[in-house]
Scaffold this motif. Structure first.
Motif, mmCIF file in Angstrom:
data_model
loop_
_atom_site.group_PDB
_atom_site.id
_atom_site.type_symbol
_atom_site.label_atom_id
_atom_site.label_comp_id
_atom_site.label_asym_id
_atom_site.label_seq_id
_atom_site.Cartn_x
_atom_site.Cartn_y
_atom_site.Cartn_z
ATOM 1 N N LEU A 121 -23.942 2.468 25.908
ATOM 2 C CA LEU A 121 -22.842 2.179 26.842
ATOM 3 C C LEU A 121 -21.922 1.100 26.273
ATOM 4 C CD1 LEU A 121 -24.647 2.196 30.319
ATOM 5 C CD2 LEU A 121 -23.020 3.872 29.456
ATOM 6 N N GLY A 122 -22.533 0.074 25.671
ATOM 7 C CA GLY A 122 -21.726 -0.965 25.046
ATOM 8 C C GLY A 122 -20.873 -0.422 23.917
ATOM 9 N N GLY A 123 -21.444 0.511 23.148
ATOM 10 C CA GLY A 123 -20.675 1.133 22.083
ATOM 11 C C GLY A 123 -19.485 1.893 22.630
ATOM 12 N N GLY A 124 -19.678 2.616 23.726
ATOM 13 C CA GLY A 124 -18.565 3.333 24.341
ATOM 14 C C GLY A 124 -17.489 2.396 24.833
ATOM 15 N N TRP A 125 -17.908 1.256 25.407
ATOM 16 C CA TRP A 125 -16.922 0.285 25.898
ATOM 17 C C TRP A 125 -16.130 -0.323 24.745
ATOM 18 C CZ3 TRP A 125 -16.861 -5.169 25.260
ATOM 19 C CH2 TRP A 125 -15.880 -5.815 26.017
ATOM 20 N N LEU A 126 -16.815 -0.619 23.640
ATOM 21 C CA LEU A 126 -16.137 -1.217 22.499
ATOM 22 C C LEU A 126 -15.201 -0.228 21.814
ATOM 23 C CD1 LEU A 126 -19.117 -3.246 20.987
ATOM 24 C CD2 LEU A 126 -16.995 -4.220 21.894
ATOM 25 N N LEU A 127 -15.626 1.018 21.690
ATOM 26 C CA LEU A 127 -14.799 2.009 21.016
ATOM 27 C C LEU A 127 -13.512 2.296 21.786
ATOM 28 C CD1 LEU A 127 -17.530 4.554 19.864
ATOM 29 C CD2 LEU A 127 -16.120 3.111 18.391
ATOM 30 N N ARG A 128 -13.630 2.264 23.079
ATOM 31 C CA ARG A 128 -12.513 2.458 24.013
ATOM 32 C C ARG A 128 -11.908 3.856 23.935
ATOM 33 N NH1 ARG A 128 -7.941 -2.002 24.288
ATOM 34 N NH2 ARG A 128 -9.751 -3.197 25.022
ATOM 35 N N ALA A 129 -11.483 4.302 22.771
ATOM 36 C CA ALA A 129 -10.828 5.610 22.657
ATOM 37 C C ALA A 129 -11.403 6.360 21.461
ATOM 38 C CB ALA A 129 -9.324 5.447 22.497
ATOM 39 N N VAL A 130 -11.640 7.667 21.648
ATOM 40 C CA VAL A 130 -12.079 8.535 20.561
ATOM 41 C C VAL A 130 -11.253 9.819 20.617
ATOM 42 C CG1 VAL A 130 -14.435 7.660 20.366
ATOM 43 C CG2 VAL A 130 -13.935 9.436 22.034
#
Length: 961
Positions: A121-130
């Motif tokens: 989940l933290g990775g998704g928050w940091l990536l923000r956009a894919v």
């Protein structure tokens, strides 16, 4: 203008024709094959309605919300996000290696797994956009983009709702959903179904410290993750009726709330509100919402996982992909139907790529990062339970293989069962719903007429607009949800329980059509700024149509559920009335400080165990799961029962009513009651005994011979005397001694006592069967101080004075069959013991009469007072053989199953020699003997006065013949 009117009239005609077909299909005259044309009319209405809606796209703006793609992020955030995702994958691999040798050794593995969930989940928050934001579907007009009406953003504004109206509608429907699922909850449904408490007992064991793995499976291979959720609710609110129903009410309400964001994302706010209401009032979903089990649990996960996937694809939100994948993976820990929900999501992902207007290759380039993140998140969530399924395939396939329709297909060498199953499920929306009272008002269609016709038109619309990925999603959702029922066993078809996942798709399809039907009124004339005030009346009319449609559906569903369905005897009778009655009676008896005795079948009822546990835990803190506050009663060996200083209540299966006279032999004043369920079936037999009646039989009859005075007769509590021999020259005691468990016993005496048990002098340790045994003790005195004390050594090894609770003034029954028990399956060698069995309603508990396999032979005579034809029935698990008048009448010797022996025989008045051989190899152990004395009389147990015993201590008859 003319084009718009013709399109709208075509839609109205489709609704009218479909409504007529849906209504008439409910009538008795329309049962097949009388009205096949109604089905063709309904299909035609769906297609025509779909075509009309397709044509209306040229002038009716779409209400879908505009996408708000997330902007790219700084390189350091992308690197940090990728590191978090990689760390989550590494921790997940560690958990898999940890669990692989033995998934039951799970303690400690939950922490790295939870850390992996947080990291992804933290990775998704940091990536923000894919990836890149999705393009719009063919023919779909995104708000803010020029549409055929030429009004651009104005079209969107006119098609949506004021935020205050949206919020108020959301809150109102949420409150309505809670109200409908809690109103009269103590009365509707009529009780607790056994499956609810079968699963709940595992949760109670978890609460009491049993270390079940949350990554393994439990009762009927159901995932233990759901058991831990139940355990949490029972910890917070106690183990009671309300908390058990909350197990399903909570995810059910969450599903209603989750339909709103999904509907808003797919079709816009008005459709989201309409779909939410259809979901809230759906009688199909409402029925399952009050069933305290896991079938509703996958739905909020599936709805939110779908919402996050769709929004992630449209707006490139990395956190949506991460959270959606986690929810999809965690769904597997709820219920078996989650597997088809996962397939739905996977197929939708492939369909999204294939149906992309820009082509699948470009679509893959645009979205592959989001799909990879979604898949990785799902793998992180599902990995621990996947280890269980891979290392123990039985836990994955067992239940599915048990209920598969293909078992019947193979057995019949025909596809006819599958075809019939599919046909039933296609009809159960509008003509013949689930026939089980615990799932539905038997036979009532699963959708109300309003929702039914709207969702059929929605399917037609999706068929002609399959390139629109929103409607393709709902088609896929419907198909895979219905597969769960179509591939299940035919005798349970159609299945509302296993196909429940279809309800959100139905609500969304119906909500989309209802809103388009209402909004079409507003847009019948092209809108111009000058007509804003003049079009108010069309807006009011459209709102009236929409609200009226929703209210009609709500009124129908709620009045049927709280009316005909709640009052249906078939529905009430489906919720295990005997189990609920026994639980209520036991709890009431415990509150009155009475001793409750339950017949073997009642003793193991899971609703009784669950509810009694909850009451006792709340009052005393006592764990009653394995230390039950009520007792097992086998009347054929347990009467009379010890006096405990309180009244006693027997709760027995209704067929014990046929042997009520056996109770009266010991307790002439016993009070019998046999309440009935709503279908006039007996719930059971209640036998009430007062403390005075119990105390009157306790002790032994004693006679003392005196030197000077007359003989003295009295009742003594036991044999533990110390007197002067100059006054008493002899003493005798007689009555019965009750053995609580079968095994080897030994009597030892002080004072030169002579002990006779079952007419045989006691000279050595002997095997005694559970029950009452005739006891005679005598002593001759001399001119000295005299001691008289009777002790025994019981199978557990205790050496003690025979307690008063084991001594009775009466002896064993005089009627019945003589039983000889053997410590093997073949009636070989000397029997372990013999006793008179008054009637054959035998259910041996674990360890009785021995801990391994055994056999028994019942001999004597069947006394016939009224000559004529008799029907005899024996049910034996494992096997039995019946002789009458020296001839074999029936046999069933297949082990590990119930064998039913049936015989019709003409019998003359008098005694007829009878013999029944029984063997037990393993599993359940049951032997019952019923007769029917005339075709007009019901079957009843053969009573004691019709069974004449032999001497139980004579040699057993040979096994030949």
């Amino acid at each position: 203008m003319r084009r718009r009117i013709s399109d709208y009239v075509l839609l109205l005609l489709a609704v009218a024709a479909g409504g007529f077909a849906v209504w008439e299909l409910r009538q008795n005259w329309a049962r097949p094959p009388a009205a096949s044309w109604l089905w063709y009319l309904l299909i035609l209405a769906g297609v025509v309605g779909g075509v009309a809606l397709r044509r209306m796209e040229a002038w009716l703006p779409d209400g879908r919300l505009p996408a708000r793609p997330v902007e790219p992020v700084e390189p350091w955030r992308r690197i940090a996000g990728l590191c978090c995702c990689a760390s989550a994958a590494i921790l997940t691999a560690w958990v898999v290696v940890w669990l692989w040798p033995n998934f039951h050794e799970w303690q400690g593995s939950q922490w790295p797994w939870l850390a992996a969930l947080c990291l992804i989940l933290g990775g998704g928050w940091l990536l923000r956009a894919v990836g890149e934001p999705a393009g719009r579907d063919r023919g779909e007009s995104d708000p803010g983009v020029a549409d055929p009406s030429g009004h651009g953003l104005q079209t969107y504004v006119a098609s949506t709702l004021p935020i205050w109206a949206e919020v108020c509608a959301f809150v109102f429907i949420g409150v309505l959903a809670v109200f409908l699922r809690t109103y009269r909850l103590s009365e509707i449904p009529a009780g607790i179904y056994v499956d609810e408490t079968n699963g709940a007992l595992g949760s109670l064991y978890i609460l009491e410290g049993r270390g079940d793995s949350p990554f393994a499976t439990g009762w009927y291979e159901s995932p233990n993750g759901f058991a831990y959720y139940m355990a949490l609710l029972f910890k917070l609110f106690g183990a009671n009726h309300g908390s058990l129903k909350a197990v399903s009410i909570i995810p059910a309400v969450l599903t209603v709330l989750a339909v709103y964001p999904l509907g808003r994302q797919l079709f816009g706010p008005p459709t989201a509100i309409a779909a939410m209401l259809f979901m809230a009032v759906s009688r199909w979903h409402l029925t399952m919402s009050r069933w305290g089990w896991a079938e509703v649990a996958p739905l909020p996960f599936q709805v939110m996982a779908t919402f996050l996937l769709v929004r992630g694809l449209r707006e490139r939100r990395a956190l949506d992909f991460a959270a959606g994948g986690l929810l999809a993976g965690l769904m597997v820990y709820t219920y078996l139907s989650s597997r088809l929900a996962l397939i739905t999501l996977a197929v939708f992902g492939m369909y999204w790529l294939l149906a992309d207007p820009s082509g699948p290759i470009r679509s893959c380039r645009r979205h592959w990062q989001g799909f990879v993140l979604y898949l990785l998140s799902a793998i992180v969530a599902v990995a621990p339970i996947a280890v269980t399924y891979m290392t123990n395939p039985f836990s994955f396939f067992n239940r599915v293989s048990e209920i598969s329709i293909f078992n019947q297909v193979r057995a019949e060498h025909s596809w006819a069962p599958l075809v019939e199953n599919i046909e039933r499920h296609l009809k159960f929306f509008h003509q013949g719903g689930d026939r089980s009272g615990k799932h539905n008002l038997p036979g009532e269609p699963e959708t109300d007429p309003v929702t039914g016709v709207l969702f059929v038109i929605g399917l037609g619309y999706g068929l002609v607009r399959f390139g629109d990925r929103r409607r393709g999603l709902l088609w896929l959702w419907m198909v895979f949800a219905m597969v769960a029922g179509m591939l299940s066993v035919l005798h349970e078809s159609p299945q509302a329980f296993r196909t429940l996942n279809a309800v959100p798709a139905i609500a969304l399809l119906a909500g989309d059509v209802a809103v388009r039907l209402a909004r079409g009124i507003i847009w019948l004339r092209p809108a111009t700024p000058a007509e804003e005030v003049a079009s108010v009346w069309r807006t009011v009319l459209a709102s009236t149509v929409l609200v009226g449609t929703l209210c009609a559906s709500a009124a129908w569903e709620t009045t049927v559920y709280f009316g005909r369905q709640a009052d249906s005897a078939g529905v009430q009778g489906s919720f295990n009335p005997p189990e609920n009655w026994v639980a209520q009676q036991v709890i009431a008896a415990l509150e009155r400080n009475e001793v409750a005795y339950l017949s073997p079948r009642f003793y193991d009822f899971s609703p009784v165990r669950f509810l009694v546990y909850g009451v006792m835990k709340a009052k005393t803190g006592r764990n009653t799961l394995d230390d039950r506050p009520y007792r097992l009663a086998r009347p054929e060996v347990d009467l009379p029962v010890p006096d405990t200083g309180a009244d006693a209540l027997f709760l027995l299966d209704s067929y014990y009513a046929g042997v009520k006279n056996f109770f009266r032999e010991y307790y002439p004043s016993a009070r019998f009651e046999m309440p009935m369920d709503p279908e006039r079936h007996p719930l059971g037999l209640s036998v009430k005994l007062t403390h005075d009646e119990l105390a009157a039989l306790q002790g032994l009859n004693a006679q003392f011979t005196r030197r000077r005075d007359a003989d003295k007769q009295l009742v003594v509590p036991g044999i533990d005397e110390n007197w002067n021999g100059r006054d008493v020259t002899a003493a005798q005691w007689h009555g019965g001694v009750r053995v609580e468990r079968s095994g080897v016993y030994d009597f030892n005496t002080q004072g030169d006592l002579t002990v006779v048990v079952d007419a045989e002098p006691w000279t050595r340790p002997r095997f005694l069967g559970r029950g009452l045994h005739k006891l005679e003790v005598s002593q001759q005195h001399s001119d000295r101080q005299v001691l008289a004390r009777l002790r025994w050594k019981t199978p557990p090894g205790s050496d003690e004075i025979v307690p008063t609770s084991a001594l009775f003034r009466v002896g064993p029954p005089q009627h019945g069959l003589t039983a000889h028990y053997f410590g093997n399956e073949t009636w070989a060698g000397e029997p372990l013991f013999g006793q008179t069995t008054p009637f054959l309603l035998l259910f041996w508990p674990e360890g009785e009469p021995v801990a391994s396999s055994f056999s028994a032979r019942f001999t004597g005579a069947l006394r016939i007072e009224k000559p004529g034809p008799y029907h005899l029935r024996i049910d034996a698990d494992d096997g039995a053989k019946l002789w009458l008048d020296g001839k074999v009448l029936a046999e069933g010797l297949t082990p590990l199953r119930v064998n039913r022996l049936l015989a019709d025989v003409e019998l003359s008045a008098g005694d007829h020699p009878i013999r029944i051989d029984y063997f037990q190899r393993g599993g359940s152990n049951t032997l019952v003997f019923f007769w029917q004395r005339s075709p007009t009389e019901p079957e009843t147990p053969v009573p004691p006065d019709a069974l004449i015993p032999e001497d139980p201590h004579t040699p057993s008859p040979p096994s030949q013949g």
